[in-house]
Design an enzyme around this catalytic site. Structure first.
Site, PDB file in Angstrom:
ATOM      1  N   LYS A 104       0.876  -1.220   0.099  1.00 26.48           N
ATOM      2  CA  LYS A 104       0.050   0.024  -0.023  1.00 26.48           C
ATOM      3  C   LYS A 104       1.013   1.247  -0.026  1.00 26.48           C
ATOM      4  CE  LYS A 104      -3.831  -1.763   2.737  1.00 26.48           C
ATOM      5  NZ  LYS A 104      -4.907  -1.501   1.769  1.00 26.48           N
TER       6      LYS A 104
ATOM      7  N   ARG B 289     -10.331 -11.530   2.029  1.00 23.68           N
ATOM      8  CA  ARG B 289     -11.036 -12.500   1.582  1.00 23.68           C
ATOM      9  C   ARG B 289     -10.477 -14.058   1.507  1.00 23.68           C
ATOM     10  NH1 ARG B 289     -11.677  -9.321  -4.115  1.00 23.68           N
ATOM     11  NH2 ARG B 289     -11.210  -7.719  -2.451  1.00 23.68           N
TER      12      ARG B 289
END
Ligand code: BES
Ligand code: MN
Ligand code: ZN
Length: 495
Positions: free
Chosen positions: A276, A350
């Site tokens: 990120k 996920r």
């Protein structure tokens, strides 16, 4: 050091407001409403000071508008007049904010004994109103500045909840306290930085609190996680030097269907090899708010001795880049046998949830709700105003949405159209973990659906609601405890 929070003493109070003995008497007034009943009596005793404020137009009763009256010719000497806004918008959420802002005003002025005389909305039972007032007051006093000297902040030691009739015995006060204290616990887990609140530490803190409440708590270490075939979850933590944990809480208080509350517990999300940008990365200590919510709800239900059966299943991992981290393009296998091509190592939530959702089913969950700070896309869609909800069948989604509405926590449903599944089909494996920019919250949601079989399931994406980046009148920036009240209300409806 384990979790310690000193709650104020909560008592019930009724009778004549002018005779209330406190350091601060808080009274509320709706927008453009006239003084009536006990408030009008208080005004007379106070020589018309409240009415004068209304007449002057300097106080209109807008939500959280505040006016001090001091010295007031009543026993408490200090009155805080707080606005509750339009009567038809006064719901549990506003009620909690009003109570929170009241006690924060008191603390700022170093006033320790507070009496809250909040006029609940007509549509709400007085017990439910009182529950939410206590909830707001106790959650409102907790701040996220854990490593500062807070000794000069003042403490609110005593909160008397005033009502027109004597309702001390109806349980709302105690319910509000139990709920709020467990929400504060979850917020604390989330506000602690990631160097402190590692997967192991989260597991230890939760285990300790669980044992005090008689909740069964199983902690799976990496050997047990591997033995359970949860390699999708382990693919996220393999780049980190801190080991993963999976936690299973079990509370049996009745014989209804087994509810499964499942949470994403990424104690820090750097993004991994798909790293990120630095700008907002520090907020990624909040990437375990879903796990904190799931465990807090189970603990609260146990504290309330709710007549329900519930398990909390959370996956705790840290997502780091390193020589042992998962690479984009790697293929991994989830515990349910599905293969996944990892397109983006930052779509790690996920991969964790895939395995813990499956574990919750294997442990017998018959209805599922998962909570996760899953996507930036839900923040783009809904901002901080609502949690994103997805799931099937619609009847279960409706049940969860109704609980959220009763709890006064906004959730907004988004669709799971089959097109979103097409967007995450991989050339090399069953699924890809990323479908790109478009419909990002929904490709994430439909990814999760591949791991719940036909068990009724709702996914709550709390990436926009789990923490705030700025202070408000009712809470300091930090973890909010979003959707914990909904989970409690869902398991044991109040009305
Ligand atoms: N934890 C983030 C989502 C997030 C973003 C939460 C901002 C709170 C604030 C999640 O793991 C993530 O990085 N999601 C990616 C998915 C993408 C790579 C498909 C995202 O939303 O950008
Ligand atoms: Mn991520
Ligand atoms: Zn994440």
């Amino acid at each position: 050091m384990t979790y310690q929070f000193h709650s104020p003493n909560i008592t019930a109070n009724h009778g004549v407001l002018a005779d209330v003995e406190a350091d601060l008497l808080v009274v509320t007034c709706g927008q453009d409403e006239k003084l009536s009943g006990p408030l009008q009596e208080l005004d007379s005793a106070a020589g018309g000071l409240l009415q004068a404020l209304l007449d002057s137009g300097s106080f209109r009763g807008r939500t959280l508008e505040a006016e001090w009256i001091y010295p007031a010719p009543v026993k408490s000497r200090r009155i805080l007049l707080l606005g509750t806004g339009k009567a038809d918008q006064l719901d549990p959420r506003i009620l909690r904010r009003v109570a929170a802002s009241a006690v924060r005003h008191a603390r700022a002025k170093k006033l320790s004994r507070v009496c809250l005389a909040v006029n609940g909305p007509e549509a709400m039972s007085s017990s439910y109103a009182q529950q939410n007032i206590v909830d707001g007051a106790i959650t409102g006093l907790v701040d996220s500045d854990l490593y500062k000297d807070r000794s000069k902040k003042g403490t609110v030691e005593e909160i008397a909840i005033w009502s027109a009739e004597d309702t001390a015995a109806d349980g709302g006060l105690e319910r509000g306290r139990q709920i709020a204290e467990n929400i504060n616990f979850g917020r604390w887990l989330s506000d602690e930085p990631a160097n402190i609140m590692t997967p192991e530490r989260v597991a230890a803190e939760v285990a300790e609190r669980a044992s005090a409440l008689g909740v069964e708590c199983e902690v799976l270490d990496e050997g047990a996680i591997r033995a359970a075939g949860m390699t999708s979850l382990l693919s996220v933590s393999q780049g980190s030097s801190v080991p993963a944990r999976v936690l299973v809480l079990r509370y049996k208080g009745g014989d209804g269907p087994l509810l499964g509350y499942v949470g994403k517990g990424v104690t820090f999300d750097t993004g991994g090899i798909s790293i990120k940008p630095a700008g907002d990365m520090h907020y990624m200590k909040y990437d375990m708010c879903g796990a904190a919510a799931a465990v807090s709800a189970v603990l609260a239900l146990a504290a309330l001795k709710a007549k329900v059966n519930v398990i909390g299943v959370v996956g705790l991992v840290e997502n780091m880049p390193s020589g042992s981290a998962t690479r984009p393009g790697d293929v991994i296998h989830a515990a349910n046998g599905k293969s996944v091509e990892v397109i983006n190592t930052d779509a790690e939530g996920r991969l964790v949830l895939a395995d813990v959702l499956d574990l919750a089913r294997k442990r017998g969950a018959e209805r599922l709700v998962d909570l996760a700070t899953l996507t930036g896309a839900i923040r783009v869609a809904l901002g901080a105003a609502a949690t994103g909800a997805m799931g099937a069948p619609q009847s279960w989604v409706d049940t969860v949405l109704q609980a959220s509405s009763r709890a006064g926590e906004r959730a907004w449903q988004l669709p799971l159209y089959p097109e979103y599944l097409d967007m995450i089909k991989s050339n090399i494996a069953d699924l890809m973990n990323s479908g790109g920019r478009y419909a990002g919250a929904l490709t994430a949601g439909i990814f999760l659906q591949q791991f719940v079989g036909d068990t009724p399931w709702v996914h709550l994406d709390i990436a926009g609601t789990a923490y705030t980046e700025k202070d408000s009148g009712w809470q300091m920036k930090g973890a909010t405890g979003a959707m914990i009240r909904t989970l409690i209300e869902l398991a044991e409806p109040t009305f």
